[in-house]
Design a protein around this motif. Structure first.
Motif, PDB file in Angstrom:
ATOM      1  N   ASP A  51       0.817  -1.213   0.000  1.00  0.00           N
ATOM      2  CA  ASP A  51       0.000   0.000   0.000  1.00  0.00           C
ATOM      3  C   ASP A  51       0.853   1.266   0.000  1.00  0.00           C
ATOM      4  O   ASP A  51       0.509   2.258  -0.648  1.00  0.00           O
ATOM      5  N   VAL A  52       1.958   1.242   0.736  1.00  0.00           N
ATOM      6  CA  VAL A  52       2.845   2.407   0.762  1.00  0.00           C
ATOM      7  C   VAL A  52       3.452   2.640  -0.618  1.00  0.00           C
ATOM      8  O   VAL A  52       3.506   3.776  -1.120  1.00  0.00           O
ATOM      9  N   ASP A  53       3.902   1.566  -1.252  1.00  0.00           N
ATOM     10  CA  ASP A  53       4.439   1.681  -2.610  1.00  0.00           C
ATOM     11  C   ASP A  53       3.402   2.256  -3.570  1.00  0.00           C
ATOM     12  O   ASP A  53       3.700   3.162  -4.363  1.00  0.00           O
ATOM     13  N   ARG A  54       2.189   1.720  -3.498  1.00  0.00           N
ATOM     14  CA  ARG A  54       1.160   2.164  -4.446  1.00  0.00           C
ATOM     15  C   ARG A  54       0.804   3.632  -4.242  1.00  0.00           C
ATOM     16  O   ARG A  54       0.504   4.343  -5.210  1.00  0.00           O
ATOM     17  N   ALA A  55       0.848   4.085  -2.989  1.00  0.00           N
ATOM     18  CA  ALA A  55       0.586   5.506  -2.735  1.00  0.00           C
ATOM     19  C   ALA A  55       1.669   6.373  -3.361  1.00  0.00           C
ATOM     20  O   ALA A  55       1.392   7.473  -3.873  1.00  0.00           O
ATOM     21  N   VAL A  56       2.906   5.905  -3.329  1.00  0.00           N
ATOM     22  CA  VAL A  56       3.988   6.614  -4.002  1.00  0.00           C
ATOM     23  C   VAL A  56       3.765   6.615  -5.506  1.00  0.00           C
ATOM     24  O   VAL A  56       3.895   7.649  -6.175  1.00  0.00           O
ATOM     25  N   GLU A 156      13.156   7.972  -1.498  1.00  0.00           N
ATOM     26  CA  GLU A 156      12.908   7.453  -0.156  1.00  0.00           C
ATOM     27  C   GLU A 156      14.126   7.750   0.703  1.00  0.00           C
ATOM     28  O   GLU A 156      15.257   7.433   0.319  1.00  0.00           O
ATOM     29  N   THR A 157      13.898   8.362   1.854  1.00  0.00           N
ATOM     30  CA  THR A 157      15.001   8.817   2.694  1.00  0.00           C
ATOM     31  C   THR A 157      15.116   7.973   3.957  1.00  0.00           C
ATOM     32  O   THR A 157      14.226   7.187   4.291  1.00  0.00           O
ATOM     33  N   ALA A 158      16.217   8.174   4.671  1.00  0.00           N
ATOM     34  CA  ALA A 158      16.420   7.477   5.936  1.00  0.00           C
ATOM     35  C   ALA A 158      15.438   8.008   6.986  1.00  0.00           C
ATOM     36  O   ALA A 158      15.014   9.162   6.918  1.00  0.00           O
ATOM     37  N   PRO A 159      15.091   7.193   7.968  1.00  0.00           N
ATOM     38  CA  PRO A 159      14.079   7.600   8.949  1.00  0.00           C
ATOM     39  C   PRO A 159      14.576   8.608   9.976  1.00  0.00           C
ATOM     40  O   PRO A 159      13.803   9.076  10.802  1.00  0.00           O
ATOM     41  N   LEU A 160      15.864   8.957   9.957  1.00  0.00           N
ATOM     42  CA  LEU A 160      16.435   9.904  10.909  1.00  0.00           C
ATOM     43  C   LEU A 160      16.989  11.103  10.152  1.00  0.00           C
ATOM     44  O   LEU A 160      17.216  11.046   8.939  1.00  0.00           O
ATOM     45  N   ASP A 161      17.229  12.196  10.896  1.00  0.00           N
ATOM     46  CA  ASP A 161      17.906  13.354  10.306  1.00  0.00           C
ATOM     47  C   ASP A 161      19.399  13.047  10.304  1.00  0.00           C
ATOM     48  O   ASP A 161      20.129  13.365  11.243  1.00  0.00           O
ATOM     49  N   ALA A 210       5.004   7.371   5.748  1.00  0.00           N
ATOM     50  CA  ALA A 210       4.011   6.297   5.677  1.00  0.00           C
ATOM     51  C   ALA A 210       4.562   5.108   6.438  1.00  0.00           C
ATOM     52  O   ALA A 210       5.571   4.523   6.030  1.00  0.00           O
ATOM     53  N   GLY A 211       3.923   4.777   7.566  1.00  0.00           N
ATOM     54  CA  GLY A 211       4.480   3.739   8.414  1.00  0.00           C
ATOM     55  C   GLY A 211       5.827   4.199   8.938  1.00  0.00           C
ATOM     56  O   GLY A 211       5.966   5.295   9.478  1.00  0.00           O
ATOM     57  N   ASP A 212       6.859   3.375   8.744  1.00  0.00           N
ATOM     58  CA  ASP A 212       8.201   3.760   9.175  1.00  0.00           C
ATOM     59  C   ASP A 212       9.058   4.212   7.999  1.00  0.00           C
ATOM     60  O   ASP A 212      10.281   4.269   8.108  1.00  0.00           O
ATOM     61  N   ARG A 213       8.420   4.562   6.883  1.00  0.00           N
ATOM     62  CA  ARG A 213       9.152   4.980   5.692  1.00  0.00           C
ATOM     63  C   ARG A 213       8.946   6.469   5.438  1.00  0.00           C
ATOM     64  O   ARG A 213       7.886   7.019   5.697  1.00  0.00           O
ATOM     65  N   ARG A 214       9.992   7.121   4.910  1.00  0.00           N
ATOM     66  CA  ARG A 214       9.992   8.569   4.667  1.00  0.00           C
ATOM     67  C   ARG A 214      10.249   8.827   3.191  1.00  0.00           C
ATOM     68  O   ARG A 214      11.031   8.117   2.554  1.00  0.00           O
ATOM     69  N   PHE A 215       9.637   9.890   2.679  1.00  0.00           N
ATOM     70  CA  PHE A 215       9.747  10.208   1.259  1.00  0.00           C
ATOM     71  C   PHE A 215       9.860  11.708   1.049  1.00  0.00           C
ATOM     72  O   PHE A 215       9.328  12.502   1.828  1.00  0.00           O
ATOM     73  N   VAL A 216      10.522  12.064  -0.038  1.00  0.00           N
ATOM     74  CA  VAL A 216      10.635  13.456  -0.481  1.00  0.00           C
ATOM     75  C   VAL A 216      10.348  13.494  -1.972  1.00  0.00           C
ATOM     76  O   VAL A 216      10.816  12.632  -2.735  1.00  0.00           O
TER      77      VAL A 216
END
Length: 242
Positions: A51-56, A156-161, A210-216
């Motif tokens: 679902d996360v992939d499809r939203a992307v 898709e980025t890392a979950p931390l700064d 989305a969940g534990d995944r981050r996107f830009v």
């Protein structure tokens, strides 16, 4: 092949990576020279789009280029929707699996000449592929060359700064690493947005979790194929792996 693409041979020749893609199972890691391990989500990559992939993918515009497509779940999903899509990966096992699941893919470095340069509507850098080459500034320059004016980059980025540059090797749990170390980077959303703000030709479009995944999502202002590529700030002897 340019210097940015030299490490692709290391990744492509990695027996643990090829084996994991053929079997659809891990465990598989990127291992830093100090022994720290970054788990790679082989099972998720080898499954169908979630679902996360499809939203992307719903955000994608026009023809889509998936850079570092791996086993092809995103390429196959877009193809099943009737979208124009091409995957690019340096791994023969990845390209073979992508074609098997119904997608189109080329075994090629993103830094090599590619079909449709300057005309892609969207380029994807999923599953940590913003780390390709170990220098995101150089990679952003290349993405701008591939995209049409006003084109969309989704990363898709890392979950931390974090902006962590390191030499890594591909390793399966309990086994020796295959091949020489190659440069890699983990970069979080804030660091990527700062980098895009400094880079010519980019503007921020969106960021989300989305969940534990981050996107830009970044959008090109103009093409930059004629611009001077950025100078790497790191000493990099080889710069490209999935």
């Amino acid at each position: 092949m340019p210097a940015e693409g030299a490490a692709e041979a290391v990744w492509a020749a990695s027996d643990p990576y090829a084996t994991a893609l053929r079997t659809g199972r891990g465990p598989l890691y990127l291992r830093r020279t100090d022994g720290w391990l970054l788990p790679l989500e082989v099972e998720r990559w080898c499954a169908g789009a979630d679902d996360v992939d499809r939203a992307v993918l719903d955000r994608c515009e026009g023809a889509v280029l998936d850079v570092g497509c791996g086993p092809g779940r995103l390429v196959a999903e877009l193809a099943a929707q009737g979208r124009t899509v091409l995957g690019v990966d340096v791994s023969e096992a990845a390209v073979t699996r992508t074609i098997t699941v119904g997608g189109q893919a080329l075994r090629r470095s993103v830094f090599d000449p590619l079909p449709g340069e300057g005309r892609w509507g969207t380029v994807l850098l999923m599953d940590g592929n913003i780390g390709i080459g170990g220098d995101p500034a150089i990679l952003l320059h290349r993405m701008a060359q591939l995209l049409a004016p006003g084109g969309l980059l989704i990363a898709e980025t890392a979950p931390l700064d974090v902006e962590e540059h390191a030499d890594v090797q591909v390793v399966a749990h309990g086994r020796e690493a295959a091949g020489a170390p190659f440069p890699w980077v983990r970069i979080g959303t804030p660091a990527l947005l700062r980098l895009a703000e400094r880079a010519a030709g980019w503007r921020a479009e969106a960021q989300w979790t989305a969940g534990d995944r981050r996107f830009v999502a970044l959008r090109t202002r103009t093409t930059s194929s004629s611009a001077e590529p950025p100078k790497s700030t790191a000493v990099i002897s080889s710069q490209r792996a999935r």
